[in-house]
Enzyme design. Structure first.
Site, PDB file in Angstrom:
ATOM      1  N   CYS A   1       3.733  72.240 -87.567  1.00 33.09           N
ATOM      2  CA  CYS A   1       5.051  71.640 -87.816  1.00 33.09           C
ATOM      3  C   CYS A   1       5.422  71.872 -89.278  1.00 33.09           C
ATOM      4  O   CYS A   1       4.589  71.662 -90.170  1.00 33.09           O
ATOM      5  CB  CYS A   1       5.006  70.144 -87.521  1.00 33.09           C
ATOM      6  SG  CYS A   1       6.612  69.354 -87.721  1.00 33.09           S
ATOM      7  N   LEU A   2       6.649  72.304 -89.493  1.00 29.63           N
ATOM      8  CA  LEU A   2       7.081  72.577 -90.870  1.00 29.63           C
ATOM      9  C   LEU A   2       7.114  71.297 -91.694  1.00 29.63           C
ATOM     10  O   LEU A   2       7.120  71.342 -92.916  1.00 29.63           O
ATOM     11  CB  LEU A   2       8.455  73.258 -90.856  1.00 29.63           C
ATOM     12  CG  LEU A   2       8.478  74.631 -90.188  1.00 29.63           C
ATOM     13  CD1 LEU A   2       9.887  75.160 -90.107  1.00 29.63           C
ATOM     14  CD2 LEU A   2       7.556  75.617 -90.882  1.00 29.63           C
TER      15      LEU A   2
ATOM     16  N   GLN B   1      14.649  67.269 -89.434  1.00 31.18           N
ATOM     17  CA  GLN B   1      13.703  67.733 -90.459  1.00 31.18           C
ATOM     18  C   GLN B   1      14.387  68.048 -91.786  1.00 31.18           C
ATOM     19  O   GLN B   1      13.735  68.101 -92.828  1.00 31.18           O
ATOM     20  CB  GLN B   1      12.968  68.991 -89.969  1.00 31.18           C
ATOM     21  CG  GLN B   1      12.053  68.732 -88.778  1.00 31.18           C
ATOM     22  CD  GLN B   1      11.375  69.985 -88.310  1.00 31.18           C
ATOM     23  OE1 GLN B   1      11.940  70.715 -87.487  1.00 31.18           O
ATOM     24  NE2 GLN B   1      10.190  70.274 -88.805  1.00 31.18           N
TER      25      GLN B   1
ATOM     26  N   HIS C   1      11.487  65.911 -82.250  1.00 28.76           N
ATOM     27  CA  HIS C   1      11.983  65.625 -83.605  1.00 28.76           C
ATOM     28  C   HIS C   1      13.273  64.799 -83.541  1.00 28.76           C
ATOM     29  O   HIS C   1      13.487  63.882 -84.325  1.00 28.76           O
ATOM     30  CB  HIS C   1      12.267  66.928 -84.372  1.00 28.76           C
ATOM     31  CG  HIS C   1      11.070  67.505 -85.070  1.00 28.76           C
ATOM     32  ND1 HIS C   1      10.335  66.826 -86.013  1.00 28.76           N
ATOM     33  CD2 HIS C   1      10.492  68.722 -84.967  1.00 28.76           C
ATOM     34  CE1 HIS C   1       9.351  67.591 -86.447  1.00 28.76           C
ATOM     35  NE2 HIS C   1       9.421  68.753 -85.826  1.00 28.76           N
TER      36      HIS C   1
ATOM     37  N   GLY D   1      11.124  77.232 -85.044  1.00 29.67           N
ATOM     38  CA  GLY D   1      12.023  76.175 -84.582  1.00 29.67           C
ATOM     39  C   GLY D   1      12.307  75.246 -85.743  1.00 29.67           C
ATOM     40  O   GLY D   1      11.508  75.164 -86.674  1.00 29.67           O
TER      41      GLY D   1
ATOM     42  N   HIS E   1       8.807  70.426 -78.549  1.00 25.26           N
ATOM     43  CA  HIS E   1       8.434  70.008 -79.913  1.00 25.26           C
ATOM     44  C   HIS E   1       9.676  69.619 -80.709  1.00 25.26           C
ATOM     45  O   HIS E   1       9.723  68.579 -81.365  1.00 25.26           O
ATOM     46  CB  HIS E   1       7.686  71.157 -80.608  1.00 25.26           C
ATOM     47  CG  HIS E   1       7.325  70.883 -82.036  1.00 25.26           C
ATOM     48  ND1 HIS E   1       6.061  70.581 -82.452  1.00 25.26           N
ATOM     49  CD2 HIS E   1       8.095  70.865 -83.152  1.00 25.26           C
ATOM     50  CE1 HIS E   1       6.063  70.364 -83.766  1.00 25.26           C
ATOM     51  NE2 HIS E   1       7.274  70.539 -84.206  1.00 25.26           N
ATOM     52  N   GLU E   2      10.740  70.451 -80.599  1.00 26.30           N
ATOM     53  CA  GLU E   2      11.968  70.181 -81.371  1.00 26.30           C
ATOM     54  C   GLU E   2      12.712  68.979 -80.824  1.00 26.30           C
ATOM     55  O   GLU E   2      13.239  68.169 -81.587  1.00 26.30           O
ATOM     56  CB  GLU E   2      12.893  71.412 -81.350  1.00 26.30           C
ATOM     57  CG  GLU E   2      12.288  72.686 -81.908  1.00 26.30           C
ATOM     58  CD  GLU E   2      11.701  72.530 -83.290  1.00 26.30           C
ATOM     59  OE1 GLU E   2      10.776  73.270 -83.613  1.00 26.30           O
ATOM     60  OE2 GLU E   2      12.141  71.618 -84.029  1.00 26.30           O
TER      61      GLU E   2
HETATM   62  O1  LIG Z   1       9.530  72.115 -85.661  1.00 28.91           O
HETATM   63  C1  LIG Z   1       8.861  72.697 -86.508  1.00 28.91           C
HETATM   64  O2  LIG Z   1       8.334  72.100 -87.442  1.00 28.91           O
HETATM   65  C2  LIG Z   1       8.617  74.202 -86.387  1.00 28.91           C
HETATM   66  C3  LIG Z   1       7.458  74.371 -85.437  1.00 28.91           C
HETATM   67  C4  LIG Z   1       7.985  74.671 -84.077  1.00 28.91           C
HETATM   68  C5  LIG Z   1       6.893  74.791 -83.077  1.00 28.91           C
HETATM   69  C6  LIG Z   1       5.729  74.021 -83.123  1.00 28.91           C
HETATM   70  C7  LIG Z   1       4.773  74.170 -82.136  1.00 28.91           C
HETATM   71  C8  LIG Z   1       4.949  75.060 -81.100  1.00 28.91           C
HETATM   72  C9  LIG Z   1       6.098  75.806 -81.067  1.00 28.91           C
HETATM   73  C10 LIG Z   1       7.052  75.675 -82.047  1.00 28.91           C
HETATM   74  C11 LIG Z   1       6.471  75.454 -85.886  1.00 28.91           C
HETATM   75  O3  LIG Z   1       5.617  74.920 -86.850  1.00 28.91           O
HETATM   76  S1  LIG Z   1       7.084  76.868 -86.609  1.00 28.91           S
HETATM   77  C12 LIG Z   1       5.491  77.585 -87.130  1.00 28.91           C
HETATM   78  C13 LIG Z   1       4.817  78.194 -85.936  1.00 28.91           C
HETATM   79  C14 LIG Z   1       5.054  79.533 -85.713  1.00 28.91           C
HETATM   80  C15 LIG Z   1       4.516  80.147 -84.594  1.00 28.91           C
HETATM   81  C16 LIG Z   1       3.765  79.431 -83.660  1.00 28.91           C
HETATM   82  C17 LIG Z   1       3.531  78.065 -83.869  1.00 28.91           C
HETATM   83  C18 LIG Z   1       4.044  77.438 -85.023  1.00 28.91           C
HETATM   84 ZN   LIG Z   2       7.999  70.221 -86.105  1.00 27.15          ZN
END
Ligand SMILES: O=C(O)C[C@@H](Cc1ccccc1)[C@H](O)SCc1ccccc1
Ligand SMILES: [Zn+2]
Length: 168
Positions: free
Chosen positions: A90-91, A49, A136, A44, A132-133
């Site tokens: 979270c990225l 971001q 943001h 996501g 989560h998104e």
């Molecule tokens: O928004 C972001 O930073 C990307 C996030 C999105 C996300 C966070 C938590 C749960 C679901 C989605 C992620 O860090 S992308 C990395 C990732 C990949 C697989 C599972 C969890 C996190």
């Molecule tokens: Zn995030």
């Protein structure tokens, strides 16, 4: 590829503005965000971001990066009161994970990349990702759900990390 802002960058706290019309400029942003997300192995990415403060989210929870979803001006409502704990990353906060409670199922309404409205019901990882998104876009990060003690620990480590990457 677009640079991803990292916590505690204050710009991550900006509230995103609605998109008035889904034009080619918005579609270019969506394409750039998808490329950036895939490159960072994310599932996501919110426009906040990448320092663009518009209500645009991209995501792909498929296991082979084959199902991109575009959420423009997204709105969701939790379905039921059941909550689900999931370890979130979270990225914008690399290498940190924490358990965050989220609604188990949500009903999502958004515009797609052609500006067409759509709705869907999501559960599991997709439901977590939507919440989560959406956070943001409101300037909220998952560390905000942690105790001040835990948040401070992450803050200290991120500040040290930034010192290493900045010239002395
Ligand atoms: O928004 C972001 O930073 C990307 C996030 C999105 C996300 C966070 C938590 C749960 C679901 C989605 C992620 O860090 S992308 C990395 C990732 C990949 C697989 C599972 C969890 C996190
Ligand atoms: Zn995030």
């Amino acid at each position: 590829k677009l640079p991803i802002l990292e916590f505690p960058d204050e710009r991550l706290r900006t509230k995103a503005a609605a998109v008035d019309s889904v034009d080619d400029e918005v579609r270019q942003l969506v394409d750039d965000m998808l490329e950036t997300m895939y490159d960072a192995s994310g599932i996501g990415l919110a426009a906040t971001q990448v320092d663009v403060h518009r209500r645009v989210i991209v995501m792909d929870v498929s296991d082979n990066q084959s199902r991109p979803l575009v959420l423009i001006n997204p709105e969701f409502t939790p379905l039921g009161t059941e909550r689900d704990l999931m370890s979130e990353g979270c990225l914008s906060i690399p290498e940190y994970y924490a358990e965050v409670p989220r609604a188990l199922r949500v009903h999502l309404k958004a515009l797609d990349r052609d500006g067409k409205p759509y709705e869907l019901e999501a559960d599991g990882l997709l439901a977590h990702c939507i919440q989560h998104e959406h956070d943001h876009l409101e300037g909220v990060l998952f560390v905000d759900y942690l105790s001040p003690l835990k948040r401070d620990r992450i803050l200290k480590k991120m500040q040290k990390r930034h010192k290493l990457t900045q010239p002395a």
